[in-house]
Structure formats: C-alpha cells, structure tokens
Design a protein around this motif. Sequence first.
Motif, PDB file in Angstrom:
ATOM      1  N   ASP A   1       0.457   6.538  25.347  1.00  0.00           N
ATOM      2  CA  ASP A   1       1.607   7.099  26.068  1.00  0.00           C
ATOM      3  C   ASP A   1       2.733   7.444  25.095  1.00  0.00           C
ATOM      4  O   ASP A   1       3.396   8.477  25.233  1.00  0.00           O
ATOM      5  CB  ASP A   1       2.128   6.116  27.120  1.00  0.00           C
ATOM      6  CG  ASP A   1       1.166   5.965  28.296  1.00  0.00           C
ATOM      7  OD1 ASP A   1       0.310   6.856  28.478  1.00  0.00           O
ATOM      8  OD2 ASP A   1       1.275   4.953  29.018  1.00  0.00           O
ATOM      9  N   LEU A   2       2.959   6.585  24.118  1.00  0.00           N
ATOM     10  CA  LEU A   2       4.013   6.839  23.129  1.00  0.00           C
ATOM     11  C   LEU A   2       3.684   8.077  22.300  1.00  0.00           C
ATOM     12  O   LEU A   2       4.576   8.885  22.006  1.00  0.00           O
ATOM     13  CB  LEU A   2       4.211   5.623  22.225  1.00  0.00           C
ATOM     14  CG  LEU A   2       4.732   4.358  22.908  1.00  0.00           C
ATOM     15  CD1 LEU A   2       4.870   3.236  21.889  1.00  0.00           C
ATOM     16  CD2 LEU A   2       6.049   4.606  23.603  1.00  0.00           C
ATOM     17  N   GLN A   3       2.421   8.223  21.928  1.00  0.00           N
ATOM     18  CA  GLN A   3       2.011   9.416  21.173  1.00  0.00           C
ATOM     19  C   GLN A   3       2.243  10.684  21.997  1.00  0.00           C
ATOM     20  O   GLN A   3       2.684  11.706  21.473  1.00  0.00           O
ATOM     21  CB  GLN A   3       0.525   9.317  20.783  1.00  0.00           C
ATOM     22  CG  GLN A   3       0.232   8.270  19.745  1.00  0.00           C
ATOM     23  CD  GLN A   3       0.744   8.656  18.372  1.00  0.00           C
ATOM     24  OE1 GLN A   3       1.018   9.804  18.092  1.00  0.00           O
ATOM     25  NE2 GLN A   3       0.906   7.663  17.518  1.00  0.00           N
ATOM     26  N   THR A   4       1.954  10.610  23.288  1.00  0.00           N
ATOM     27  CA  THR A   4       2.159  11.758  24.174  1.00  0.00           C
ATOM     28  C   THR A   4       3.648  12.104  24.272  1.00  0.00           C
ATOM     29  O   THR A   4       4.016  13.277  24.280  1.00  0.00           O
ATOM     30  CB  THR A   4       1.592  11.461  25.578  1.00  0.00           C
ATOM     31  OG1 THR A   4       0.266  10.955  25.441  1.00  0.00           O
ATOM     32  CG2 THR A   4       1.563  12.698  26.436  1.00  0.00           C
ATOM     33  N   VAL A   5       4.498  11.084  24.346  1.00  0.00           N
ATOM     34  CA  VAL A   5       5.950  11.315  24.397  1.00  0.00           C
ATOM     35  C   VAL A   5       6.420  12.007  23.119  1.00  0.00           C
ATOM     36  O   VAL A   5       7.202  12.968  23.166  1.00  0.00           O
ATOM     37  CB  VAL A   5       6.712   9.980  24.607  1.00  0.00           C
ATOM     38  CG1 VAL A   5       8.201  10.169  24.412  1.00  0.00           C
ATOM     39  CG2 VAL A   5       6.431   9.421  25.984  1.00  0.00           C
TER      40      VAL A   5
ATOM     41  N   ASP B   1      11.414  11.338  33.701  1.00  0.00           N
ATOM     42  CA  ASP B   1      10.861  12.262  34.694  1.00  0.00           C
ATOM     43  C   ASP B   1       9.379  12.553  34.456  1.00  0.00           C
ATOM     44  O   ASP B   1       8.610  12.654  35.407  1.00  0.00           O
ATOM     45  CB  ASP B   1      11.636  13.586  34.696  1.00  0.00           C
ATOM     46  CG  ASP B   1      13.037  13.421  35.264  1.00  0.00           C
ATOM     47  OD1 ASP B   1      13.323  12.355  35.859  1.00  0.00           O
ATOM     48  OD2 ASP B   1      13.852  14.348  35.094  1.00  0.00           O
ATOM     49  N   GLU B   2       8.978  12.694  33.194  1.00  0.00           N
ATOM     50  CA  GLU B   2       7.616  13.133  32.901  1.00  0.00           C
ATOM     51  C   GLU B   2       6.634  11.995  32.638  1.00  0.00           C
ATOM     52  O   GLU B   2       5.438  12.171  32.778  1.00  0.00           O
ATOM     53  CB  GLU B   2       7.624  14.094  31.706  1.00  0.00           C
ATOM     54  CG  GLU B   2       8.330  15.396  32.029  1.00  0.00           C
ATOM     55  CD  GLU B   2       8.151  16.432  30.949  1.00  0.00           C
ATOM     56  OE1 GLU B   2       7.192  16.321  30.159  1.00  0.00           O
ATOM     57  OE2 GLU B   2       8.978  17.353  30.897  1.00  0.00           O
ATOM     58  N   PHE B   3       7.134  10.834  32.215  1.00  0.00           N
ATOM     59  CA  PHE B   3       6.254   9.722  31.855  1.00  0.00           C
ATOM     60  C   PHE B   3       6.696   8.471  32.611  1.00  0.00           C
ATOM     61  O   PHE B   3       7.693   7.847  32.258  1.00  0.00           O
ATOM     62  CB  PHE B   3       6.295   9.469  30.342  1.00  0.00           C
ATOM     63  CG  PHE B   3       5.962  10.686  29.526  1.00  0.00           C
ATOM     64  CD1 PHE B   3       4.652  11.048  29.283  1.00  0.00           C
ATOM     65  CD2 PHE B   3       6.974  11.483  29.003  1.00  0.00           C
ATOM     66  CE1 PHE B   3       4.347  12.170  28.542  1.00  0.00           C
ATOM     67  CE2 PHE B   3       6.685  12.601  28.251  1.00  0.00           C
ATOM     68  CZ  PHE B   3       5.360  12.947  28.025  1.00  0.00           C
ATOM     69  N   LYS B   4       5.946   8.106  33.632  1.00  0.00           N
ATOM     70  CA  LYS B   4       6.337   6.992  34.499  1.00  0.00           C
ATOM     71  C   LYS B   4       6.119   5.621  33.860  1.00  0.00           C
ATOM     72  O   LYS B   4       6.797   4.663  34.177  1.00  0.00           O
ATOM     73  CB  LYS B   4       5.572   7.058  35.835  1.00  0.00           C
ATOM     74  CG  LYS B   4       5.791   8.341  36.602  1.00  0.00           C
ATOM     75  CD  LYS B   4       7.252   8.531  36.951  1.00  0.00           C
ATOM     76  CE  LYS B   4       7.447   9.835  37.716  1.00  0.00           C
ATOM     77  NZ  LYS B   4       8.813  10.321  37.636  1.00  0.00           N
ATOM     78  N   LYS B   5       5.164   5.501  32.927  1.00  0.00           N
ATOM     79  CA  LYS B   5       4.844   4.208  32.328  1.00  0.00           C
ATOM     80  C   LYS B   5       5.639   3.912  31.059  1.00  0.00           C
ATOM     81  O   LYS B   5       5.389   2.924  30.393  1.00  0.00           O
ATOM     82  CB  LYS B   5       3.354   4.145  31.996  1.00  0.00           C
ATOM     83  CG  LYS B   5       2.452   4.246  33.202  1.00  0.00           C
ATOM     84  CD  LYS B   5       1.008   4.200  32.777  1.00  0.00           C
ATOM     85  CE  LYS B   5       0.075   4.310  33.957  1.00  0.00           C
ATOM     86  NZ  LYS B   5      -1.328   4.319  33.544  1.00  0.00           N
ATOM     87  N   VAL B   6       6.603   4.778  30.730  1.00  0.00           N
ATOM     88  CA  VAL B   6       7.351   4.658  29.482  1.00  0.00           C
ATOM     89  C   VAL B   6       8.815   4.388  29.809  1.00  0.00           C
ATOM     90  O   VAL B   6       9.380   5.003  30.708  1.00  0.00           O
ATOM     91  CB  VAL B   6       7.201   5.957  28.649  1.00  0.00           C
ATOM     92  CG1 VAL B   6       7.982   5.872  27.368  1.00  0.00           C
ATOM     93  CG2 VAL B   6       5.739   6.233  28.363  1.00  0.00           C
ATOM     94  N   GLN B   7       9.436   3.445  29.069  1.00  0.00           N
ATOM     95  CA  GLN B   7      10.830   3.095  29.319  1.00  0.00           C
ATOM     96  C   GLN B   7      11.708   3.495  28.134  1.00  0.00           C
ATOM     97  O   GLN B   7      11.599   2.897  27.056  1.00  0.00           O
ATOM     98  CB  GLN B   7      10.998   1.577  29.534  1.00  0.00           C
ATOM     99  CG  GLN B   7      10.274   1.009  30.732  1.00  0.00           C
ATOM    100  CD  GLN B   7       8.818   0.712  30.422  1.00  0.00           C
ATOM    101  OE1 GLN B   7       8.480   0.341  29.315  1.00  0.00           O
ATOM    102  NE2 GLN B   7       7.973   0.903  31.412  1.00  0.00           N
ATOM    103  N   PRO B   8      12.592   4.500  28.306  1.00  0.00           N
ATOM    104  CA  PRO B   8      13.558   4.833  27.251  1.00  0.00           C
ATOM    105  C   PRO B   8      14.835   4.017  27.427  1.00  0.00           C
ATOM    106  O   PRO B   8      15.221   3.688  28.543  1.00  0.00           O
ATOM    107  CB  PRO B   8      13.836   6.321  27.485  1.00  0.00           C
ATOM    108  CG  PRO B   8      13.655   6.490  28.959  1.00  0.00           C
ATOM    109  CD  PRO B   8      12.589   5.502  29.363  1.00  0.00           C
TER     110      PRO B   8
ATOM    111  N   ILE C   1      17.422  13.330  26.663  1.00  0.00           N
ATOM    112  CA  ILE C   1      16.104  12.894  26.181  1.00  0.00           C
ATOM    113  C   ILE C   1      15.527  11.811  27.093  1.00  0.00           C
ATOM    114  O   ILE C   1      14.367  11.877  27.491  1.00  0.00           O
ATOM    115  CB  ILE C   1      16.204  12.387  24.725  1.00  0.00           C
ATOM    116  CG1 ILE C   1      16.478  13.557  23.780  1.00  0.00           C
ATOM    117  CG2 ILE C   1      14.930  11.665  24.315  1.00  0.00           C
ATOM    118  CD1 ILE C   1      16.808  13.118  22.364  1.00  0.00           C
ATOM    119  N   SER C   2      16.362  10.809  27.436  1.00  0.00           N
ATOM    120  CA  SER C   2      15.828   9.713  28.259  1.00  0.00           C
ATOM    121  C   SER C   2      15.502  10.190  29.677  1.00  0.00           C
ATOM    122  O   SER C   2      14.539   9.718  30.282  1.00  0.00           O
ATOM    123  CB  SER C   2      16.779   8.522  28.270  1.00  0.00           C
ATOM    124  OG  SER C   2      17.923   8.798  29.011  1.00  0.00           O
TER     125      SER C   2
END
Length: 163
Positions: free
Chosen positions: A140-144, A117-124, A111-112
């Motif tokens: 961005d969180l909604q898109t994830v 890979d797909e969302f550069k501005k999001v940190q898992p 998942i992380s």
Amino acid sequence: MASNYSFDIVSDFDQQELVNAIDQTVREIKSRYDLKDTQTTVELANEAIAINTDSEFTLDAVHSILQQKAAKRNLSLKIFDYGKVESASGNRVRQEIKLKKGISQEIAKQISKLIRDEFKKVQPSIQGDVVRVSSKDKDDLQTVIQRLKQEDLPVALQFTNYR
C-alpha cells in the motif's frame, strides 16, 4: 516483524549539489562568448540565489544555464521560486531566487486528503513540514508513493525513512 510500516514525505534538496550546480553555472558564464563581458554574478546565500547581470536577455540565459545544471545534478526545478526582476545601479538588473524547502500546511493538507480519499488502509499524519504515511502493508505504501509521483504539486517531493 513490524506491525506498522511508514515513510515520510518531505520537500528538500541536496545543498552540496546546488553549490556544485551554481559553480558550474558561474564557470559556463565566464567561458561563454555572449556572457563573458557582462560581469554577471551568481551568489548563493543561505536560502536564496542572487543574480546580478547587465540585461534581462542575459538574465534569461543565466536562468537556462542554472536550470540545465540543476537538472543534470538531479535537483528539481520546483525548488526555485523566482522573484521579480529589479533594476540595479548602472543599467543592470538583479533578481533573487528563493529556495523552497519544506511542505507548507496547505500542501500537506492537500497531500493527506488525497491519500485519505484514494487509499482507505493508509493513515497520513502531518508533523510540521513533513507528512508521515503509515500502513500495515508495504505494498500500500509503494502504491501511495507511485500515486504521489504522478501528482503535479508545486513542491518537489522526496520519500524518506521508509521502514
């Protein structure tokens, strides 16, 4: 205004809804003509469901009833991990269905990696059996969340602590 927003990805189920689904299953087994005299038992233990019935045919019928009742109560069918069918005393069959809770390390890494890979501005980040996802932008969180709902993972995912 907060500088970072986050949510948690968990794999869990509502225990009370599962109890209700099993109660409904037992009631339907007792009232159905083809299952009435089979002396089928469905018992919920702490982390498993034990089914004891007279044949594999009735076991399949019990599976379909249980899945139908669970789906009506918004329980994902991915929480059921069917064990192998064992023969019990008196020509009966028994099966244990383990209940899946929590995200394993392999799936959490999967998942992380997908998020990175797909969302550069999001940190898992993996925290035990929970994956916390944070970002500066709520969109961005909604898109994830939408992207993870499309992914077919072997566990049921819920998104909690959205803030």
